[in-house]
Design an enzyme around this catalytic site. Structure first.
Site, PDB file in Angstrom:
ATOM      1  N   HIS A   1       0.842  -1.208   0.000  1.00 31.90           N
ATOM      2  CA  HIS A   1       0.000   0.000   0.000  1.00 31.90           C
ATOM      3  C   HIS A   1       0.868   1.246   0.000  1.00 31.90           C
ATOM      4  CE1 HIS A   1       0.640  -1.115   4.255  1.00 31.90           C
ATOM      5  NE2 HIS A   1       0.632   0.192   4.519  1.00 31.90           N
TER       6      HIS A   1
ATOM      7  N   HIS B   1       0.693   5.260   1.141  1.00 34.91           N
ATOM      8  CA  HIS B   1       0.000   6.305   1.892  1.00 34.91           C
ATOM      9  C   HIS B   1       0.085   7.578   1.056  1.00 34.91           C
ATOM     10  CE1 HIS B   1       0.192   4.194   5.916  1.00 34.91           C
ATOM     11  NE2 HIS B   1       1.175   3.578   5.294  1.00 34.91           N
TER      12      HIS B   1
HETATM   13  P1  5GP Z   1       1.637   0.671   7.439  1.00 33.98           P
HETATM   14  O1  5GP Z   1       2.222   1.011   8.793  1.00 33.98           O
HETATM   15  O2  5GP Z   1       1.444  -0.816   7.285  1.00 33.98           O
HETATM   16  O3  5GP Z   1       2.350   1.314   6.318  1.00 33.98           O
HETATM   17  O4  5GP Z   1       0.198   1.353   7.444  1.00 33.98           O
HETATM   18  C1  5GP Z   1      -0.997   0.668   7.638  1.00 33.98           C
HETATM   19  C2  5GP Z   1      -2.095   1.719   7.700  1.00 33.98           C
HETATM   20  O5  5GP Z   1      -3.335   1.048   7.628  1.00 33.98           O
HETATM   21  C3  5GP Z   1      -2.113   2.534   9.005  1.00 33.98           C
HETATM   22  O6  5GP Z   1      -1.955   3.907   8.674  1.00 33.98           O
HETATM   23  C4  5GP Z   1      -3.460   2.231   9.622  1.00 33.98           C
HETATM   24  O7  5GP Z   1      -4.076   3.352  10.205  1.00 33.98           O
HETATM   25  C5  5GP Z   1      -4.262   1.714   8.433  1.00 33.98           C
HETATM   26  N1  5GP Z   1      -5.260   0.719   8.765  1.00 33.98           N
HETATM   27  C6  5GP Z   1      -5.070  -0.376   9.539  1.00 33.98           C
HETATM   28  N2  5GP Z   1      -6.203  -1.108   9.603  1.00 33.98           N
HETATM   29  C7  5GP Z   1      -7.116  -0.453   8.832  1.00 33.98           C
HETATM   30  C8  5GP Z   1      -8.474  -0.730   8.502  1.00 33.98           C
HETATM   31  O8  5GP Z   1      -9.090  -1.719   8.918  1.00 33.98           O
HETATM   32  N3  5GP Z   1      -9.095   0.180   7.696  1.00 33.98           N
HETATM   33  C9  5GP Z   1      -8.453   1.282   7.204  1.00 33.98           C
HETATM   34  N4  5GP Z   1      -9.173   2.091   6.437  1.00 33.98           N
HETATM   35  N5  5GP Z   1      -7.186   1.565   7.496  1.00 33.98           N
HETATM   36  C10 5GP Z   1      -6.517   0.703   8.300  1.00 33.98           C
END
Ligand code: 5GP
Ligand code: ZN
Length: 139
Positions: free
Chosen positions: A100, A102
């Site tokens: 993903h 951001h």
């Molecule tokens: P990472 O740290 O893996 O790059 O970011 C994961 C992101 O996913 C985090 O910013 C967190 O807030 C978001 N996130 C985690 N679980 C969910 C979810 O169930 N729904 C949505 N919309 N975002 C999520």
């Protein structure tokens, strides 16, 4: 689909999301824990992780949607800037192991600050030696 993956469950409609864009390959939805309001996630429908394992054709489609969301945030929020962040592995701060990006709208006074501390190389040769290692590992 990976049945243990929350983003795969979102793609499958088994978990809700606040969707902003979708096409046959890609989904964009609001992050539930925004670091700045408007923070959006862009993911491939296909389960793939990390970035290094992603097929080029998946990445090509994904980055165009990242650009589309960034442009929409600029226009919708009159943002002053945009951060695009992508993390791989727990050591890099990744929490959800489904590729993903951001896409985060930024404002001059949004109050967010990166803990980004430059640490210059102790010896001038060190940078060149590390560059040589990367060059040697290129495929
Ligand atoms: P990472 O740290 O893996 O790059 O970011 C994961 C992101 O996913 C985090 O910013 C967190 O807030 C978001 N996130 C985690 N679980 C969910 C979810 O169930 N729904 C949505 N919309 N975002 C999520
Ligand atoms: Zn997944």
């Amino acid at each position: 689909m990976n049945t243990d993956c929350i983003f795969c469950k979102i793609v499958a409609g088994q978990l809700p999301c606040c969707k902003v864009y979708e096409d046959t390959d890609t989904l964009a939805f609001m992050d539930i824990g925004p670091i700045v309001p408007g923070h959006t996630l862009v993911i491939p429908r296909m389960h793939v992780d990390p970035l290094m394992a992603a097929p080029p054709e998946v990445l090509q489609k994904l980055i165009v949607v990242v650009q589309k969301i960034a442009r929409a945030q600029l226009k919708a929020f009159k943002a002053d800037g945009i951060n695009v962040i992508q993390s791989n592995g727990r050591a890099a701060g990744q929490l959800v192991p489904h590729l993903h990006f951001h896409v985060i709208p930024r404002f001059a006074a949004d109050g967010h600050h990166w803990n980004w501390i430059p640490r210059p190389y102790a010896k001038s040769e060190e940078m060149g030696a590390l560059a040589e290692k990367i060059r040697g590992a290129l495929e």
